[in-house]
Design a protein around this motif. Structure first.
Motif, mmCIF file in Angstrom:
data_model
loop_
_atom_site.group_PDB
_atom_site.id
_atom_site.type_symbol
_atom_site.label_atom_id
_atom_site.label_comp_id
_atom_site.label_asym_id
_atom_site.label_seq_id
_atom_site.Cartn_x
_atom_site.Cartn_y
_atom_site.Cartn_z
ATOM 1 N N ASP A 122 80.657 -31.658 -28.902
ATOM 2 C CA ASP A 122 79.601 -31.427 -29.892
ATOM 3 C C ASP A 122 80.187 -31.082 -31.255
ATOM 4 O O ASP A 122 79.707 -31.558 -32.291
ATOM 5 C CB ASP A 122 78.674 -30.297 -29.425
ATOM 6 C CG ASP A 122 77.795 -30.720 -28.254
ATOM 7 O OD1 ASP A 122 77.541 -31.931 -28.130
ATOM 8 O OD2 ASP A 122 77.376 -29.853 -27.475
ATOM 9 N N TYR A 125 81.700 -34.202 -32.789
ATOM 10 C CA TYR A 125 80.658 -35.077 -33.340
ATOM 11 C C TYR A 125 80.183 -34.547 -34.694
ATOM 12 O O TYR A 125 80.010 -35.326 -35.651
ATOM 13 C CB TYR A 125 79.489 -35.167 -32.368
ATOM 14 C CG TYR A 125 78.340 -36.010 -32.892
ATOM 15 C CD1 TYR A 125 78.400 -37.399 -32.836
ATOM 16 C CD2 TYR A 125 77.205 -35.405 -33.446
ATOM 17 C CE1 TYR A 125 77.354 -38.181 -33.322
ATOM 18 C CE2 TYR A 125 76.167 -36.178 -33.936
ATOM 19 C CZ TYR A 125 76.235 -37.560 -33.870
ATOM 20 O OH TYR A 125 75.201 -38.322 -34.367
ATOM 21 N N LEU A 352 75.306 -28.336 -36.738
ATOM 22 C CA LEU A 352 75.043 -27.921 -35.361
ATOM 23 C C LEU A 352 73.748 -27.127 -35.250
ATOM 24 O O LEU A 352 73.033 -27.212 -34.243
ATOM 25 C CB LEU A 352 76.220 -27.092 -34.837
ATOM 26 C CG LEU A 352 77.536 -27.863 -34.643
ATOM 27 C CD1 LEU A 352 78.688 -26.897 -34.425
ATOM 28 C CD2 LEU A 352 77.427 -28.831 -33.472
ATOM 29 N N THR A 357 71.926 -28.569 -31.582
ATOM 30 C CA THR A 357 73.067 -28.523 -30.668
ATOM 31 C C THR A 357 73.483 -27.094 -30.381
ATOM 32 O O THR A 357 73.762 -26.732 -29.227
ATOM 33 C CB THR A 357 74.255 -29.305 -31.260
ATOM 34 O OG1 THR A 357 73.879 -30.670 -31.407
ATOM 35 C CG2 THR A 357 75.464 -29.215 -30.355
ATOM 36 N N TRP A 361 73.604 -25.154 -26.777
ATOM 37 C CA TRP A 361 74.891 -24.637 -26.307
ATOM 38 C C TRP A 361 74.776 -23.159 -25.950
ATOM 39 O O TRP A 361 75.253 -22.714 -24.902
ATOM 40 C CB TRP A 361 75.964 -24.863 -27.365
ATOM 41 C CG TRP A 361 77.110 -23.887 -27.310
ATOM 42 C CD1 TRP A 361 77.493 -23.010 -28.279
ATOM 43 C CD2 TRP A 361 78.040 -23.689 -26.233
ATOM 44 N NE1 TRP A 361 78.573 -22.274 -27.877
ATOM 45 C CE2 TRP A 361 78.931 -22.667 -26.619
ATOM 46 C CE3 TRP A 361 78.185 -24.259 -24.977
ATOM 47 C CZ2 TRP A 361 79.952 -22.208 -25.803
ATOM 48 C CZ3 TRP A 361 79.212 -23.787 -24.147
ATOM 49 C CH2 TRP A 361 80.080 -22.790 -24.571
#
Length: 470
Positions: A122, A125, A352, A357, A361
């Motif tokens: 993640d 990315y 993020l 994301t 997480w």
């Protein structure tokens, strides 16, 4: 020397060699200068290529564990971190042992997540997205207050936590330690006094001492600071600030109760002091909780948080929320001392946060930590360790073994290859304490489990009886 290489394992062979040789050095107590078997012999005995052994040894030379001697091959170079009968000397040495860790010990007492827990895909990315869409982030300074898109995301987060804030009242920092340094230098001068919790965050104590600030210690109880002890300090002194962890306190894992929070705010108004509230693990909350910043406080509470513990300590992105006037002062100091924070790191974190994301997480991390917390508490109960409090979440436990001398605990940890955080680290005076901080993210490792078992009262008694009979 049998290295026990597993060719089906996901760990590369070279790293397995490094770990096995480090384990041999640790278990055998090999002193500096001890010669290792030749590369040819080690490769032959373990059915390895000599190139793999050479690469492993060269890594260990670079780490300072081995030394290469002309005509003599490789010898042990790294002295033991702890000598018989003594504990680590100084906090810096202990933190260095956790960070460098050339012998691969288990970092049971450290304050961060294991590398194996990190979800790098993640972050990778997000890094690619920032590199592709925000090329300025690769080359330019951030703004004094921090990247605007990140502060907008932080404002949304604070609103969700019911913490009143504005975009101009948020300042990004390079983690919590940076935020604390800015606050100490802006709000305090040498000779001022502040209140800190004990046990508490050791790096804060050292920051305050470096700036010549006097420290008043108030005991941390299960529901927060001891209010009676705090009131007694206030009668004798005029502290400028109180530093506090509201949720999942480091190192005890405890959280602030609503009653204690209200008493603290009443005292702050009556005695005219500020409260710096650190919330570095607050994202791990899974139940109702109390934050001072979310209660009416008339700008007496400064909120400090970070993504270093939950996301990545390498990105070094933190932030604080306070009055716009104080934020302007802090931004000036931030610019003066470092020309701002990393625009690139802040852009990655903003990405993020924006795409959800980070939220997903943290949900996975919270669930995993809760499972590890429950399992660790069960083992400690079975082995009759004393637990200061059962946390509602987070990653820390404050414990001490139910049997055996503290010196025996040290020796046992050394033998098993376990690095501990002794209680003295969490007191301003460095006083001796038999309590330890345990990070539950590392507690399921067989080395930690062996330590818990060996330090149980039954085994301690058995060991004493066996020694006496001999």
């Amino acid at each position: 020397m049998d290295l026990g290489i597993d060719r089906q394992a996901l760990v590369p062979v070279v790293q397995q060699i490094v770990s096995a040789v480090a384990q041999w050095i640790r278990n055998s107590g090999a002193s500096p200068g001890t010669r290792l078997p030749s590369i040819r012999q080690l490769a032959q005995d373990n059915l390895l290529s000599q190139s793999n052994v050479i690469e492993a040894f060269e890594r260990m030379v670079a780490q300072g564990v081995l030394a290469s001697k002309q005509g003599s091959g490789f010898v042990v170079a790294h002295p033991p971190l702890v000598h018989e009968g003594q504990w680590y000397e100084g906090a810096e040495r202990i933190w260095g042992a956790f960070a460098d860790n050339p012998l691969g010990e288990l970092k049971l007492g450290c304050g961060w997540l294991p590398d194996t827990w990190r979800e790098s895909d993640d972050i990778s990315y997000a890094i690619r997205e920032v590199t592709r869409t925000d090329t300025a982030g690769l080359f330019n300074y951030s703004t004094p207050l921090g990247l605007p898109v990140l502060r907008e995301q932080l404002l949304k987060r604070l609103t969700q936590l019911h913490i009143p804030a504005s975009v101009d009242g948020i300042l990004t920092t390079a983690g919590v330690s940076h935020a604390q340094d800015l606050l100490i230098r802006t709000l305090l001068k040498p000779g001022d006094c502040v209140v800190v919790e004990t046990p508490g965050y050791g790096n804060l104590y050292r920051q305050l001492a470096f700036q010549g600030v006097s420290v008043l210690a108030v005991p941390r109880m299960r529901g927060g600071p001891d209010i009676a002890a705090l009131e007694a300090l206030l009668l004798q002194h005029r502290p400028k600030c109180l530093f506090i962890h509201s949720l999942y306190h480091n190192p005890t894992g405890t959280s602030l109760s609503r009653g204690v929070a209200e008493d603290l705010l009443a005292l702050a108004h009556r005695e005219n002091f500020l409260i710096i509230e650190e919330d570095v693990l607050g994202d791990l909350q899974h139940a109702s909780c109390t934050r001072l910043s979310a209660l009416p406080h008339d700008e007496r509470v400064i909120y400090v948080a970070s993504f270093s513990k939950t996301l990545s300590s390498a990105l070094r992105v933190g932030y604080l929320s306070a009055s716009a006037a104080l934020i302007a002062q802090l931004a000036n100091l931030k610019t003066l001392t470092g020309f701002g924070t990393s625009r690139f790191a802040e852009a990655v974190v903003a990405s993020l946060l924006a795409n959800g994301t980070y939220r997903k997480w943290v949900q996975r991390l919270r669930k995993r930590l809760n499972a590890e917390m429950a399992a660790t508490l069960q083992v400690l109960e079975d082995e009759e360790w004393e637990v200061f409090a059962v946390p509602a979440g987070g990653m820390f436990l404050w414990v001490r073994p139910g049997g055996g001398e503290f010196s025996r605990l040290q020796a046992c940890a050394r033998r098993l290859g376990v690095l501990l955080s002794p209680g003295s680290l969490f007191y301003p005076s460095g006083e001796h304490s038999e309590w330890l901080r345990i990070n539950v993210a590392y507690a399921s490792d067989p080395r930690a489990q062996a330590l818990f078992r060996e330090m149980g009262p039954a085994r301690s008694t058995s060991t004493i009886l066996k020694t006496t009979s001999m």
